[in-house]
Enzyme design. Structure first.
Site, mmCIF file in Angstrom:
data_model
loop_
_atom_site.group_PDB
_atom_site.id
_atom_site.type_symbol
_atom_site.label_atom_id
_atom_site.label_comp_id
_atom_site.label_asym_id
_atom_site.label_seq_id
_atom_site.Cartn_x
_atom_site.Cartn_y
_atom_site.Cartn_z
ATOM 1 N N ASP A 67 0.974 -1.011 0.149
ATOM 2 C CA ASP A 67 0.072 0.136 -0.083
ATOM 3 C C ASP A 67 0.886 1.234 0.342
ATOM 4 O OD1 ASP A 67 1.422 -0.731 2.214
ATOM 5 O OD2 ASP A 67 -0.360 -1.026 3.397
ATOM 6 N N ASN A 136 -7.227 -2.219 13.971
ATOM 7 C CA ASN A 136 -8.343 -2.719 13.925
ATOM 8 C C ASN A 136 -8.082 -4.363 12.911
ATOM 9 O OD1 ASN A 136 -7.915 -2.271 11.042
ATOM 10 N ND2 ASN A 136 -8.828 0.161 10.946
ATOM 11 N N HIS A 138 -6.765 -4.817 10.259
ATOM 12 C CA HIS A 138 -6.484 -4.674 8.682
ATOM 13 C C HIS A 138 -5.219 -5.297 7.909
ATOM 14 C CE1 HIS A 138 -4.628 -0.581 9.304
ATOM 15 N NE2 HIS A 138 -3.466 -1.252 9.018
ATOM 16 N N GLU A 143 -9.870 -2.262 5.273
ATOM 17 C CA GLU A 143 -10.038 -1.825 6.643
ATOM 18 C C GLU A 143 -11.523 -2.555 6.291
ATOM 19 O OE1 GLU A 143 -7.641 0.167 7.760
ATOM 20 O OE2 GLU A 143 -8.591 2.275 7.775
HETATM 21 P P1 PGA Z 1 2.160 -2.029 12.582
HETATM 22 O O1 PGA Z 1 1.585 -1.737 11.830
HETATM 23 O O2 PGA Z 1 2.900 -2.245 12.336
HETATM 24 O O3 PGA Z 1 2.496 -0.093 12.769
HETATM 25 O O4 PGA Z 1 1.271 -2.339 14.263
HETATM 26 C C1 PGA Z 1 0.626 -2.699 10.973
HETATM 27 C C2 PGA Z 1 -0.320 -2.340 9.939
HETATM 28 O O5 PGA Z 1 -1.065 -1.450 10.532
HETATM 29 O O6 PGA Z 1 -0.480 -3.044 9.250
#
Ligand code: PGA
Length: 256
Positions: A67, A136, A138, A143
């Site tokens: 992404d 969350n 994702h 999302e």
């Molecule tokens: P993080 O993010 O590794 O910084 O917790 C993971 C994500 O949002 O996919």
């Protein structure tokens, strides 16, 4: 699904990096799917170490990131292109033309999404996809939603993601509201997936994702349907899971 529980973040990172390195050693022309965020940073450090000290060769590897924020270019320190250069790509012998991140500044983001999927298809799909997970649930920037979107697409980021990611910006207002993300088709068609999750804060969500119902409201839960997923958790992330002994694999079982 195979689940490895590492004792801490460092061991989780080493295990994930070793799986990626083994894949590259088995197939020098590997197509890797890569992730950003704090979770994979340790794995990238270990891959750089293996490049410097053990001759791990990225010369024929292609990479596709999951992404990118819409509105941020390669020179913006919070863009994912910048992140990848900083943590991995500038330290290894990768051909810059073979390291793909969606273009957050594309004039026509929808066309950029189509082009991204076409490039991945032309290279035969992703051999090994590295995934982290947001708080969350994702994966990439897919999302929580009512549906699983198949193709690479433009998403509106949720308030919780904007808040979580604001720690990297001066304030919440600076966090882009939209992103381009790979969709579930590319992720689910990857020949192998490594899913890394670290820390107590994600222990309930990862339990739900891996042991609860499969639903786009918890996007990572779709991984239960993937035919070859290796989950690498640290003990904190695994603390809520009802793990059975036979889920925990040793290295020789991973590469049969
Ligand atoms: P993080 O993010 O590794 O910084 O917790 C993971 C994500 O949002 O996919």
């Amino acid at each position: 699904m195979r689940i490895i529980v590492a004792k801490d973040y460092a061991e989780m990172s080493k295990r994930a990096a070793d799986i990626i390195a083994s894949q590259i050693r088995i197939n020098a022309h590997t197509v890797l799917g890569l992730a950003t965020g704090s979770t994979p940073v340790g794995a990238y450090e270990e891959l750089v170490r293996q490049y410097n000290e053990e001759g791990l060769n990225f010369g024929n590897v292609d990479t596709f990131n999951l992404d990118e924020y819409i509105g941020l270019g390669a020179d913006h320190p919070q863009s994912y292109r910048y992140f990848m250069d900083e943590h991995l790509l500038s330290h290894i012998n990768m051909d810059a033309d073979r390291a793909h991140v969606p273009d957050g500044l594309a004039q026509n983001p929808e066309q950029e999404c189509e082009e991204y999927d076409r490039l991945i298809r032309d290279l035969g799909g992703v051999d090994l996809q590295l995934l982290g997970m947001g708080g969350n649930g994702h994966i990439g920037f897919n999302e929580p939603n009512d549906i699983y979107t198949a193709e690479t697409h433009v998403v509106n980021l949720t308030e919780s993601t904007i808040k979580a990611n604001s720690i990297y910006f001066n304030n919440e207002n600076e966090v882009p509201r939209q992103a381009i993300t790979m969709g579930f088709r590319t992720i689910m068609q990857a020949k192998k997936v490594i899913f890394v999750v670290s820390g107590k804060a994600k222990s309930k969500v990862v339990k739900e994702a891996l042991e609860g119902p499969i639903t786009p409201k918890l996007p990572a839960s779709i991984l239960q349907l993937h035919h070859d997923v290796i989950v690498v958790l640290d003990q904190d992330a695994a603390s809520e899971m009802k793990l059975k002994d036979n889920f925990i694999m040793t290295d020789d079982q991973l590469f049969r």
